[in-house]
Design an enzyme around this catalytic site. Structure first.
Site, PDB file in Angstrom:
ATOM      1  N   GLU A  80      -3.595   7.498  -4.062  1.00 12.75           N
ATOM      2  CA  GLU A  80      -3.466   6.203  -3.400  1.00 12.75           C
ATOM      3  C   GLU A  80      -3.228   5.084  -4.402  1.00 12.75           C
ATOM      4  O   GLU A  80      -3.950   4.982  -5.392  1.00 12.75           O
ATOM      5  CB  GLU A  80      -4.744   5.910  -2.595  1.00 12.75           C
ATOM      6  CG  GLU A  80      -4.667   4.628  -1.778  1.00 12.75           C
ATOM      7  CD  GLU A  80      -5.985   4.323  -1.061  1.00 12.75           C
ATOM      8  OE1 GLU A  80      -6.023   4.449   0.166  1.00 12.75           O
ATOM      9  OE2 GLU A  80      -6.959   3.964  -1.740  1.00 12.75           O
TER      10      GLU A  80
ATOM     11  N   TYR B 223       0.846  -1.194   0.000  1.00 12.44           N
ATOM     12  CA  TYR B 223       0.000   0.000   0.000  1.00 12.44           C
ATOM     13  C   TYR B 223       0.880   1.242   0.000  1.00 12.44           C
ATOM     14  O   TYR B 223       1.883   1.295   0.714  1.00 12.44           O
ATOM     15  CB  TYR B 223      -0.879   0.012   1.256  1.00 12.44           C
ATOM     16  CG  TYR B 223      -1.685   1.283   1.398  1.00 12.44           C
ATOM     17  CD1 TYR B 223      -2.994   1.356   0.944  1.00 12.44           C
ATOM     18  CD2 TYR B 223      -1.122   2.418   1.982  1.00 12.44           C
ATOM     19  CE1 TYR B 223      -3.725   2.528   1.053  1.00 12.44           C
ATOM     20  CE2 TYR B 223      -1.840   3.599   2.097  1.00 12.44           C
ATOM     21  CZ  TYR B 223      -3.146   3.645   1.629  1.00 12.44           C
ATOM     22  OH  TYR B 223      -3.863   4.808   1.733  1.00 12.44           O
TER      23      TYR B 223
END
Ligand code: GDP
Ligand code: MN
Length: 386
Positions: free
Chosen positions: A196, A108
């Site tokens: 993101e 992530y």
């Protein structure tokens, strides 16, 4: 403003972030053609402004162009429901068709604004593919952060620290730090609010790829990004928010309750919502009309509120400073006369030209509930909404 995944990936790719090969398709036939160009084995991904598409049936693997066509025909036209969209879901009118990547590990990576420090913050985790809120809840030690000081920018040592912490060492160190720097640069130059990459994939053949991308741009910076603003997809946005935006009202947010609020100033708008809740009611929206010194803006705002089927009562709460309460009163009267708000309406005016404002309301002959105090106004609105 949110970008679609395919738009976010195009933007990131321009900054040097490696992304899988692929193209957007708006029909099953187009999806089939793209899949053929990519060699057949693809992922077909719903383009909608939400995460959790995988779990919601919006991401499908296909082994051939025919399967890609089939997957696209199932996804295009669907109303995609995820845990982020609410039960009504979001419409899907395109898919991103991408080469399938053989994923070894999912990480992530994101850049966001940290409201506490007022600085961009880079967040990395070895626990990718699931939502960062979940990771923060269950294994907070797996989340690593580096603040980006605007005077120095994102420093190479910070990128290395994040790469080490998430197991991107050895041969992956160089591409990982380059990717992070590119993501930060894209975020800064586009006035991002969030960028993101989840998952950031380590492929079986040892490459790093942004397998998914989300990107939001600060609406307050829209004048600096005419090109990016053209990517806006209003089909993904709340209908009344789009209308408000078109009418020049920047600060309108739709909420769940039944009391429509017309207020000036974000602080007063927040306090008004608190007062409604304190009296046991629920606001239907947040609306800061700002210094609206023409009745037309007031009418436009009341039209948006009045047309919301959830609204059972309207509360106009204005503290006139630069905004003149007589102009607000004029707008309320016009909106009532035009039949734009047939819900019971509570009006509380204070400040600039309040005597004139009161006179306009009195002489209009229109049925309104008047209030002098703030708490009184909130109480009467809650009563009126039942
Ligand atoms: P989201 O659910 O909206 O966040 O959509 P994602 O793009 O993140 O896709 C969800 C999941 O699908 C990812 O976490 C991956 O596990 C999987 N996925 C997406 N693309 C690929 C791919 O090219 N290959 C493989 N094996 N899995 C993929
Ligand atoms: Mn994702």
């Amino acid at each position: 403003m949110k970008l679609h995944e395919y738009q976010a990936k195009e933007l990131l790719a321009r900054y040097g972030v490696p992304v899988p090969g692929g193209r957007v398709a708006r029909t099953p036939e187009e999806a089939e053609a793209v899949a053929r160009d990519l060699g057949g084995k693809v992922v077909v991904k719903a383009q909608a402004h939400t995460g959790g598409r995988g779990k919601g049936g919006g991401v499908k693997l296909a082994g051939s162009p025919e399967e890609a066509k089939q997957a696209a025909s199932e996804i295009i036209g669907m109303q995609l429901v995820t845990h982020q969209t609410g039960p009504q879901g979001l419409p899907v009118d395109s898919v991103l068709v991408e080469e399938q990547v053989d994923i070894d590990r999912e990480l992530y990576l994101s850049v966001a604004i940290d409201n506490a420090s007022g600085m961009p913050i880079v967040i990395a985790s070895a626990a990718g593919g699931m939502e960062i809120e979940e990771v923060a809840e269950s294994t907070p030690e797996q989340i690593h952060r580096q603040a980006v000081d605007p005077t120095t920018g994102f420093m190479p040592y910070q990128a290395r620290a994040l790469a080490f912490a998430t197991g991107l060492d050895g041969d992956l160190m160089r591409p990982a730090t380059a990717l992070m720097a590119a993501l930060v640069k894209a975020f800064e130059e586009s006035d991002g609010t969030i960028a993101e990459v989840n998952p950031l994939a380590v492929t079986k053949d040892g490459r790093l790829l942004a397998a998914d991308a989300k990107f939001s741009i600060d609406d307050n910076a829209d004048f600096r990004h005419k090109d990016l603003m053209e990517l806006r997809d209003t089909s993904q946005e709340e209908e009344r928010e789009v209308e408000a935006h078109a009418a020049g009202i920047q600060n309108y947010v739709k909420l769940d309750g039944n009391i429509g609020c017309l207020v000036n100033g974000a602080g007063l708008a927040m306090a008004t919502m608190d007062a409604i809740k304190f009296e046991g009611g629920q606001p239907a929206n947040f609306l800061d009309i700002g210094t609206a010194n023409n009745p037309e803006a007031v009418v436009a705002a009341l039209k948006i509120i009045g047309s919301d089927p959830d609204v059972e009562a309207v509360l106009v709460n204005i503290f006139g400073g630069l905004a003149r309460t007589d102009i607000i009163a004029e707008g309320v009267v016009q909106a009532k006369r035009q039949g734009l708000i047939d819900q019971p309406t509570v009006v509380r005016l204070a400040g600039t030209n309040v005597e004139e404002g009161a006179r306009i309301l009195d002489e209009s002959g229109i049925e309104l509930v008047r209030a002098d105090g703030f708490a009184e106004a909130a109480r009467k609105a809650v009563e009126a909404a039942g």
